[in-house]
Design a protein around this motif. Sequence first.
Motif, short mmCIF file in Angstrom:
data_model
loop_
_atom_site.label_atom_id
_atom_site.label_comp_id
_atom_site.label_asym_id
_atom_site.label_seq_id
_atom_site.Cartn_x
_atom_site.Cartn_y
_atom_site.Cartn_z
N ILE A 1 0.85 -1.19 0.00
CA ILE A 1 0.00 0.00 0.00
C ILE A 1 0.89 1.24 0.00
O ILE A 1 1.74 1.39 0.88
N PRO A 2 0.74 2.14 -0.96
CA PRO A 2 1.58 3.34 -1.00
C PRO A 2 1.20 4.33 0.10
O PRO A 2 0.01 4.58 0.34
N ILE A 3 2.21 4.87 0.76
CA ILE A 3 2.00 5.79 1.89
C ILE A 3 2.83 7.04 1.65
O ILE A 3 3.99 6.96 1.22
N PHE A 4 2.25 8.20 1.92
CA PHE A 4 3.02 9.43 1.84
C PHE A 4 4.16 9.41 2.85
O PHE A 4 3.99 8.97 3.99
N LYS A 5 5.31 9.90 2.45
CA LYS A 5 6.43 10.04 3.38
C LYS A 5 6.14 11.14 4.40
O LYS A 5 6.57 11.08 5.54
N THR A 6 5.40 12.16 3.95
CA THR A 6 5.03 13.27 4.82
C THR A 6 3.70 12.98 5.50
O THR A 6 2.73 12.61 4.83
N ASP A 7 3.63 13.14 6.82
CA ASP A 7 2.36 13.06 7.55
C ASP A 7 1.75 14.45 7.64
O ASP A 7 2.44 15.47 7.53
N LEU A 8 0.44 14.49 7.87
CA LEU A 8 -0.19 15.74 8.29
C LEU A 8 -0.20 15.70 9.81
O LEU A 8 -1.04 15.04 10.43
N ALA A 9 0.77 16.39 10.42
CA ALA A 9 1.01 16.26 11.86
C ALA A 9 -0.11 16.89 12.69
O ALA A 9 -0.92 17.68 12.18
N GLU A 10 -0.15 16.54 13.94
CA GLU A 10 -1.07 17.17 14.89
C GLU A 10 -0.54 18.56 15.20
O GLU A 10 0.49 18.73 15.86
N ARG A 11 -1.24 19.58 14.70
CA ARG A 11 -0.84 20.97 14.91
C ARG A 11 -2.05 21.80 15.30
O ARG A 11 -3.10 21.76 14.65
N ALA A 12 -1.89 22.59 16.36
CA ALA A 12 -2.99 23.47 16.79
C ALA A 12 -3.38 24.43 15.67
O ALA A 12 -4.55 24.82 15.55
N GLU B 1 5.54 24.76 7.54
CA GLU B 1 6.59 23.88 7.03
C GLU B 1 6.03 22.51 6.66
O GLU B 1 6.34 21.94 5.61
N ASN B 2 5.18 21.96 7.54
CA ASN B 2 4.55 20.67 7.29
C ASN B 2 3.63 20.73 6.07
O ASN B 2 3.64 19.83 5.21
N ALA B 3 2.84 21.80 5.97
CA ALA B 3 1.91 21.95 4.85
C ALA B 3 2.66 22.05 3.53
O ALA B 3 2.25 21.45 2.51
N ASP B 4 3.77 22.78 3.52
CA ASP B 4 4.57 22.91 2.31
C ASP B 4 5.15 21.56 1.89
O ASP B 4 5.17 21.22 0.69
N ALA B 5 5.62 20.79 2.86
CA ALA B 5 6.20 19.48 2.55
C ALA B 5 5.15 18.54 1.97
O ALA B 5 5.42 17.82 0.99
N LEU B 6 3.94 18.55 2.54
CA LEU B 6 2.88 17.69 2.04
C LEU B 6 2.47 18.11 0.63
O LEU B 6 2.34 17.26 -0.27
N ALA B 7 2.26 19.40 0.41
CA ALA B 7 1.86 19.88 -0.92
C ALA B 7 2.92 19.52 -1.96
O ALA B 7 2.60 19.10 -3.08
N GLY B 8 4.19 19.68 -1.58
CA GLY B 8 5.26 19.33 -2.50
C GLY B 8 5.26 17.86 -2.87
O GLY B 8 5.47 17.49 -4.04
N GLU B 9 5.00 16.99 -1.89
CA GLU B 9 4.98 15.56 -2.17
C GLU B 9 3.76 15.19 -3.03
O GLU B 9 3.86 14.32 -3.91
N VAL B 10 2.63 15.83 -2.79
CA VAL B 10 1.44 15.57 -3.60
C VAL B 10 1.71 15.95 -5.06
O VAL B 10 1.41 15.18 -5.99
#
Length: 223
Positions: A164-175, A203-212
């Motif tokens: 099953i393919p999994i993103f390397k980047t998680d969407l972390a728990e962030r307030a 930073e997390n959002a940018d990493a996820l968008a880049g991987e997508v």
Amino acid sequence: MPVIVISNPKGGTGKSTTSLVLATTLARHGASVTAFDCDPNRHLVAWKDGPTQNKVEIVGHVDSSNIARMLKAEASRQQFVIADLEGTASLMVASAILAADLVIIPTQGSAMDASQARRAISFIDDQAAAVGPRPYRVLFTRTKPGFATRDERVIRETMAGSGIPIFKTDLAERAAYRSMFTFRQSLEEMDPAAVNGLDKALENADALAGEVVENLRINRQAA
């Protein structure tokens, strides 16, 4: 241009948060983006009715009879189209998956979430049997950076072992992600003095968008 759908039959996995973070991040980087709010709770519609000036467009008036046509119509004029799907295996969900260039399956690191993620994958595979493969990838959400529970590690290993393919980047728990819905603004619009960890969320959002975006590019080349 690409259609991205966010799907999991289980509620509370982070579908709306993933949709909003991804859509607003792509728009922040200059892309034209339309997000479809297909969730009965209409979280994205409520967000757009707030003070945000983010350029992402939100569409809330869709149903199973027009979702595929509307997704394709928006894809002909926008650089990215994202659909936040309802939490059920419905005709609307099936139609959206058939129109998708990438299906993102958010899941938390629990056995219940993992079970429903696999159900979502089976549903995607059923649609693919009629029209060909539908690219998908699992996204772990609400994870704690630098720390994974034993359950989460086992679930990741089991999924990876099953191919099953999994993103390397998680969407972390962030307030800050919760605050987007509270203040009805995008990450870059909120006050760092009022929102904890805003820099880490960006930073997390940018990493996820880049991987997508990179996954979409690879899928297009493979096709």
